[in-house]
Design an enzyme around this catalytic site. Sequence first.
Site, short mmCIF file in Angstrom:
data_model
loop_
_atom_site.label_atom_id
_atom_site.label_comp_id
_atom_site.label_asym_id
_atom_site.label_seq_id
_atom_site.Cartn_x
_atom_site.Cartn_y
_atom_site.Cartn_z
N CYS A 14 32.55 50.93 53.22
CA CYS A 14 33.73 51.61 53.78
C CYS A 14 34.71 50.63 54.41
CB CYS A 14 33.30 52.57 54.86
SG CYS A 14 31.96 53.66 54.39
N ARG A 33 36.06 46.19 48.66
CA ARG A 33 34.73 46.31 49.28
C ARG A 33 33.89 47.37 48.59
NH1 ARG A 33 34.81 44.57 54.86
NH2 ARG A 33 33.33 46.19 55.38
N TRP A 60 32.46 54.83 51.28
CA TRP A 60 31.37 54.57 50.32
C TRP A 60 30.24 55.46 50.78
CZ3 TRP A 60 26.41 52.20 50.38
CH2 TRP A 60 25.98 51.67 49.16
N ASN A 114 32.66 53.64 59.90
CA ASN A 114 31.77 52.89 59.00
C ASN A 114 30.41 52.85 59.67
OD1 ASN A 114 34.04 52.37 57.57
ND2 ASN A 114 34.09 50.17 57.98
N GLY A 115 29.35 53.08 58.91
CA GLY A 115 28.02 53.04 59.51
C GLY A 115 27.32 54.38 59.38
N GLU A 130 20.50 35.02 38.90
CA GLU A 130 21.91 35.28 39.18
C GLU A 130 22.65 35.68 37.89
OE1 GLU A 130 23.65 35.89 41.63
OE2 GLU A 130 25.71 35.42 41.12
N LYS A 142 24.65 39.18 37.60
CA LYS A 142 26.08 39.30 37.26
C LYS A 142 26.27 40.30 36.14
CE LYS A 142 27.47 38.06 39.97
NZ LYS A 142 27.17 37.72 41.19
N GLU A 202 25.59 43.91 37.29
CA GLU A 202 26.59 44.39 38.25
C GLU A 202 27.87 44.85 37.56
OE1 GLU A 202 26.25 42.04 42.46
OE2 GLU A 202 26.89 40.85 40.77
N HIS A 206 3.57 36.61 29.54
CA HIS A 206 2.58 37.40 30.29
C HIS A 206 2.98 38.87 30.40
CE1 HIS A 206 0.22 33.90 31.27
NE2 HIS A 206 1.29 33.28 31.79
N LYS A 217 31.18 45.27 48.30
CA LYS A 217 31.24 43.82 48.52
C LYS A 217 30.43 43.41 49.74
CE LYS A 217 32.88 39.65 47.88
NZ LYS A 217 32.14 38.92 46.81
C1 G6P Z 1 26.30 43.01 48.41
C2 G6P Z 1 27.19 42.49 47.30
C3 G6P Z 1 26.56 41.25 46.68
C4 G6P Z 1 26.28 40.21 47.75
C5 G6P Z 1 25.42 40.79 48.87
C6 G6P Z 1 25.31 39.84 50.06
O1 G6P Z 1 25.14 43.56 47.89
O2 G6P Z 1 27.40 43.48 46.31
O3 G6P Z 1 27.45 40.70 45.72
O4 G6P Z 1 25.66 39.12 47.16
O5 G6P Z 1 25.99 41.99 49.36
O6 G6P Z 1 26.57 39.68 50.64
P1 G6P Z 1 26.93 38.52 51.64
O7 G6P Z 1 28.32 38.84 52.14
O8 G6P Z 1 25.91 38.57 52.74
O9 G6P Z 1 26.86 37.24 50.90
#
Ligand code: G6P
Length: 609
Positions: free
Chosen positions: A2, A27, A74, A100-101, A482, A486, A489, A505, A604
């Site tokens: 949010c 975000r 969100w 937010n929260g 990673e 990606k 996501e 395995h 984000k």
């Molecule tokens: C969320 C985002 C990820 C990010 C993670 C940690 O899940 O979608 O892309 O890696 O938070 O975020 P930070 O700001 O702590 O790196």
Amino acid sequence: MCGIVGYIGPRDCVPIIMEGLAQVEYRGYDSAGIAVVTKKGNLEVHKKKGKLRDLRDVLPKRLTGKPGIGHTRWATHGVPSDANAHPHTNTAQTVAVVHNGIVENANELRAKLEAEGIVFTSETDTEVLAHLIGRARAAGHDLQDAVRLVLSEVEGAYGLAIVDATQPDRIIAARKGSPVVIGVGEKEMFIASDVSALIRHTKQVVHLDDGELAVLRADGFETMALDATPIQKKLFAVTWNVDDLDKGGFEHFMRKEIHEQPLAIERALRGRFEERFATTHLGGVNLSAREVLDIRRVKVLGCGSAYYAGIAGAQLIESMTRIPADAEPASEFRYRNPVIERDVLYVAVSQSGETADTIAAVQEVKRKGGLVMCVVNVVGSTMSREAEGIYMHAGPEVSVASTKVFTSMIVSLGLLGLHLGRIKDLGPAEGERIINGFKRLPDDIRRILESEPEIAAIARKFADTSSMFFIGRNAGYPIALEGAQKLKEISYIHAEAYPASELKHGPLALVSPEFPVVAILPDDPLLKKNLSTVQEVRARRGPVIGITQSSTAADEGLLDHEIRVPKNEPEFDPLLCNIPLQLFAYHLAVARGCDVDQPRNLAKSVTVE
Ligand code: G6P
């Protein structure tokens, strides 16, 4: 997650709030809304499920006023819908709240209010706050006192902004666990959950800390604890530029940020080498050499991509220091009631510095007397104020999927590794070799970026794939993790990462001509073993995309597609292998018509636990 934006001052708040909301769009959100105190002194609220353009479509052209607050939501409590979107109001429609929260005792509070005859119009926890504040106002309390009283009953986390049409000379903001930033302008004040919403208007900001409440008026602000004790706050100067928040000619922020990596690394390295001693100088790391000598283990903590960067960074630290180092998801850390040892250095890694789980991990270490530092991108963020550490200086990262910051995290952890290593037993020649490797990274990445058209062409061939494996051995494994992250996501293709040695395995059962495998094949002592795994995939007719540094795999006819990256020092080769994977995921997602910068369901910065 949010976003909150608010404005009080001489100007009409509507365009300022709508533009601010656009800045926090990245975000991640599923609905949006705005509450404005109109010239007539009424509170006017508009909210809509969907994107900001959906809200814009329902905003009456005549809507003007001040002060006002806005929100991008969100969903946590209740589905995304017009009714559940913020702001929420009391029954008399005088008080509006954006939040937010999560209010953890919302059900209990709601039941009490319903018993008093209050009718709720949403399923949210936030609406409880609006009714409670409205009730306290009706009992004669000033808005700030009403908010203070209500918050003393609330359990959970919040970043809040509140307006009241019957006291339009102020906005109240409060924070517990969810970021709130005040922007200080000339005879006008702003409130936001994120500095990016403010920097078009002011670079002077104040970060609220947990348990603080702020009263914003056009000509200034005061901050206090929930018991009304005044608190003096420090002004922070934001270093980001407005241009950093534009796409700068790219179609998506993600692509722009992938291309910014050479610059981001140059910024991370600037002024950090102490060539005379072949080491690094890190302003925020104030450990004495004696303290470093006492460190027996390093534990890196982070979430999502920060966790994967943490695994890669821990490997770098271990190789440079010969101190055992590993990484753990910060989101799990505190739940196992971790034993905190005196001789362990904990390093929390975060782009935003606001991830609730990572902050909680830092606080757990601090509470138990452990040694903790952080590696953070956003200057002045909560985490950077919780613990000393290293700023990445990567500039703002807007795309939800992290790219340049993932790279910067590994670089920053590497800088830390070199610093610790040169105090421990890393020799000066090794130090120099590593420094030279660091310095070559920006140009190596530029060279990889030049092969974007070829990588894009390969990616497009897999646009209809439904599943993929990413495999890597040892230092290649976090890169595989990673790479898979990606891809899922932003393209919504099912992707899983395995240590290459684990494929046989179990997961190998899935490999078929329809199940491609991306293999990370750096030129390291494990290349031969990696190639054996690739053989096993080939034997099941699985298509293989290899990220390589030499022609060995291609010469052996093992690859359907090859993406070559330059050779640096062994420490940095895995990091280079990651760059093509970013471009691969990006172009595949574009080919599938996905919303690259704002993938569904993701945020984000995840400011709830
Ligand atoms: C969320 C985002 C990820 C990010 C993670 C940690 O899940 O979608 O892309 O890696 O938070 O975020 P930070 O700001 O702590 O790196």
